[in-house]
Design a protein around this motif. Structure first.
Motif, short mmCIF file in Angstrom:
data_model
loop_
_atom_site.label_atom_id
_atom_site.label_comp_id
_atom_site.label_asym_id
_atom_site.label_seq_id
_atom_site.Cartn_x
_atom_site.Cartn_y
_atom_site.Cartn_z
N ALA A 1 0.85 -1.20 0.00
CA ALA A 1 0.00 0.00 0.00
C ALA A 1 0.88 1.24 0.00
CB ALA A 1 -0.91 0.01 1.22
N MET A 2 0.45 2.26 -0.71
CA MET A 2 1.17 3.52 -0.75
C MET A 2 0.93 4.33 0.53
SD MET A 2 0.59 6.53 -3.49
CE MET A 2 2.02 7.39 -4.08
N GLY A 3 -0.24 4.12 1.12
CA GLY A 3 -0.60 4.83 2.33
C GLY A 3 -1.80 4.17 2.97
N VAL A 4 -2.22 4.73 4.09
CA VAL A 4 -3.39 4.20 4.80
C VAL A 4 -4.32 5.37 5.14
CG1 VAL A 4 -2.14 2.26 5.80
CG2 VAL A 4 -2.35 4.35 7.10
N SER A 5 -5.60 5.04 5.29
CA SER A 5 -6.56 6.01 5.79
C SER A 5 -7.18 5.42 7.04
CB SER A 5 -7.62 6.34 4.74
OG SER A 5 -8.39 5.21 4.43
N SER A 6 -7.39 6.27 8.03
CA SER A 6 -7.91 5.79 9.31
C SER A 6 -8.57 6.93 10.07
CB SER A 6 -6.77 5.22 10.15
OG SER A 6 -7.24 4.81 11.42
N THR A 7 -9.55 6.59 10.89
CA THR A 7 -10.15 7.58 11.77
C THR A 7 -9.46 7.60 13.13
OG1 THR A 7 -11.81 6.00 12.51
CG2 THR A 7 -12.42 7.42 10.66
N SER A 8 -8.51 6.70 13.33
CA SER A 8 -7.80 6.62 14.60
C SER A 8 -6.73 7.72 14.70
CB SER A 8 -7.14 5.25 14.74
OG SER A 8 -6.27 5.23 15.84
N HIS A 9 -6.87 8.60 15.66
CA HIS A 9 -5.91 9.68 15.84
C HIS A 9 -4.52 9.13 16.15
CE1 HIS A 9 -9.16 12.93 16.77
NE2 HIS A 9 -9.45 12.19 15.74
N GLN A 10 -4.44 7.99 16.82
CA GLN A 10 -3.13 7.38 17.12
C GLN A 10 -2.40 7.03 15.84
OE1 GLN A 10 -4.26 4.15 19.67
NE2 GLN A 10 -4.06 5.38 21.51
N VAL A 11 -3.14 6.54 14.85
CA VAL A 11 -2.53 6.18 13.57
C VAL A 11 -2.05 7.42 12.84
CG1 VAL A 11 -3.01 5.18 11.30
CG2 VAL A 11 -3.81 4.02 13.36
N TRP A 12 -2.77 8.52 12.95
CA TRP A 12 -2.38 9.75 12.29
C TRP A 12 -1.01 10.22 12.75
CZ3 TRP A 12 -7.34 13.21 12.92
CH2 TRP A 12 -8.41 12.61 12.23
N ARG A 13 -0.66 9.91 13.97
CA ARG A 13 0.59 10.42 14.53
C ARG A 13 1.78 9.50 14.30
NH1 ARG A 13 -3.41 11.72 18.62
NH2 ARG A 13 -3.78 13.96 18.52
N LEU A 14 1.58 8.41 13.58
CA LEU A 14 2.71 7.48 13.32
C LEU A 14 3.67 8.06 12.31
CD1 LEU A 14 0.84 4.06 13.18
CD2 LEU A 14 2.22 4.97 15.03
#
Length: 73
Positions: free
Chosen positions: A60-73
């Motif tokens: 995958a080139m990237g991911v989409s998520s509603t998890s704020h924890q994932v946004w900060r990775l």
């Protein structure tokens, strides 16, 4: 069956990107990566670092998520 249908649709349509849902299916992401050069985004049910790494490692080139924890990775 869904993966085969996706491949058939890619022959008719030429999207700029494909979002694979749920994104916690690295085997499916890897399989699609092997059959198309269109960038893949993993989305849905991505909620931890392990899922992000697995999706990216699978191609995958990237991911989409509603998890704020994932946004900060």
């Amino acid at each position: 069956m869904a993966v085969d249908n996706t491949r058939k649709m890619l022959e008719s349509f030429h999207p700029d990107m494909i979002e694979i849902m749920p994104g916690v299916m690295p085997k499916i992401i890897k399989s699609l990566r092997g059959s198309t050069s269109i960038p893949l985004i993993a989305g849905g049910l991505i909620s931890d670092r392990e899922s992000v790494v697995a999706a990216l490692d699978a191609g995958a080139m990237g991911v989409s998520s509603t998890s704020h924890q994932v946004w900060r990775l």
